[in-house]
Design a protein around this motif. Structure first.
Motif, PDB file in Angstrom:
ATOM      1  N   THR A  38      -5.312   5.742  -7.750  1.00  0.00           N
ATOM      2  CA  THR A  38      -6.601   5.467  -8.597  1.00  0.00           C
ATOM      3  C   THR A  38      -6.250   5.324  -9.939  1.00  0.00           C
ATOM      4  N   GLU A 102      -5.734 -10.879   3.514  1.00  0.00           N
ATOM      5  CA  GLU A 102      -6.676 -10.151   2.649  1.00  0.00           C
ATOM      6  C   GLU A 102      -7.889 -10.459   3.211  1.00  0.00           C
ATOM      7  N   ALA A 114     -14.887  -4.274  -2.200  1.00  0.00           N
ATOM      8  CA  ALA A 114     -13.631  -3.891  -1.353  1.00  0.00           C
ATOM      9  C   ALA A 114     -13.079  -4.746  -0.291  1.00  0.00           C
ATOM     10  N   ARG A 132      -6.114  -0.711   1.944  1.00  0.00           N
ATOM     11  CA  ARG A 132      -7.679  -1.102   1.520  1.00  0.00           C
ATOM     12  C   ARG A 132      -7.730  -0.973  -0.190  1.00  0.00           C
ATOM     13  N   GLY A 133      -8.497  -1.870  -0.710  1.00  0.00           N
ATOM     14  CA  GLY A 133      -8.677  -1.731  -2.044  1.00  0.00           C
ATOM     15  C   GLY A 133     -10.138  -1.388  -2.410  1.00  0.00           C
ATOM     16  N   GLN A 134     -10.528  -0.866  -3.306  1.00  0.00           N
ATOM     17  CA  GLN A 134     -11.904  -0.544  -3.775  1.00  0.00           C
ATOM     18  C   GLN A 134     -12.250  -0.762  -5.311  1.00  0.00           C
ATOM     19  N   TRP A 148     -10.403   1.445  -9.837  1.00  0.00           N
ATOM     20  CA  TRP A 148     -10.036   0.782  -8.615  1.00  0.00           C
ATOM     21  C   TRP A 148      -8.692   1.859  -7.766  1.00  0.00           C
ATOM     22  N   TYR A 150      -6.332   2.184  -4.550  1.00  0.00           N
ATOM     23  CA  TYR A 150      -5.677   1.259  -3.393  1.00  0.00           C
ATOM     24  C   TYR A 150      -5.107   2.475  -2.279  1.00  0.00           C
ATOM     25  N   TRP A 171       3.630   0.637  -7.341  1.00  0.00           N
ATOM     26  CA  TRP A 171       2.525   0.123  -6.942  1.00  0.00           C
ATOM     27  C   TRP A 171       1.767   0.549  -8.223  1.00  0.00           C
ATOM     28  N   MET A 175      -0.685  -1.832 -10.722  1.00  0.00           N
ATOM     29  CA  MET A 175      -2.208  -1.798 -10.730  1.00  0.00           C
ATOM     30  C   MET A 175      -2.553  -1.797 -12.253  1.00  0.00           C
TER      31      MET A 175
END
Length: 190
Positions: A38, A102, A114, A132-134, A148, A150, A171, A175
């Motif tokens: 996050t 995606e 999302a 998954r991304g939100q 964010w 992921y 990662w 981000m």
């Protein structure tokens, strides 16, 4: 920037939503194959403008510019429908020539969207089943707070260990670069 790293359950894997956050799906318990990170950042822009920029169909090459072993995004193709419609999909092309699929899963302008990532053509395909991304957008004094999450779903318990190492060393930085690029875009507009 917040540096919270958390493990999250995927509502799809359990067959039900596990909780709610402002009317949007959220995750509240740990699943054994999931690795998540996050990141949060204040962006100096109106919530609608920030949402529209981050969720735009053509934004990825502008903000996902790469970090460490993770290449930047070169382009997208094969867009199946309007990018503000859940169910729309696209192919993301990375600067190293690899691709990933995606698709939008939720879109609630200007507060939440999302997406699901699958079928990487690069080495992550050996470690993950999907990701998954939100994104959450909250108006604050002078701008917008962007959150964010992921979440990667490891292929199995053995691949979770190197996946966790990748998320923690690569990662997370990817981000951070993305969110800094968003902030820089809006700072240049001031």
């Amino acid at each position: 920037m917040s540096t919270a790293n958390t493990m999250h359950a995927d509502p799809e894997s359990s067959g039900r939503h596990l909780g709610k956050d402002g009317g949007h799906p959220t995750v509240v318990r740990t699943a054994r194959l999931e690795v998540a990170v996050t990141r949060e950042m204040f962006i100096p822009g109106d919530i609608s403008d920030v949402f529209d920029f981050v969720a735009a169909q053509d934004v990825l090459p502008k903000i996902l510019t790469g970090y460490g072993l993770v290449p930047g995004v070169a382009s997208t193709s094969n867009v199946s429908g309007p990018w503000d419609q859940p169910g729309s999909t696209r192919t993301v092309h990375l600067l190293d020539g690899s691709t990933v699929s995606e698709g939008i899963t939720h879109y609630d302008r200007p507060s939440y969207f999302a997406y699901r990532v699958s079928n990487p053509s690069f080495s992550l395909k050996h470690l993950m089943s999907y990701a998954r991304g939100q994104f959450w957008f909250t108006p604050t004094e002078g701008g917008t707070q962007v959150k964010w999450i992921y979440m990667f779903r490891a292929r199995n318990s053995f691949t979770k260990i190197p996946l966790r190492l990748f998320v923690g060393t690569q990662w997370r930085g990817y981000m951070d670069v993305c969110l800094k690029n968003v902030a820089k875009h809006f700072a240049n507009l001031l």
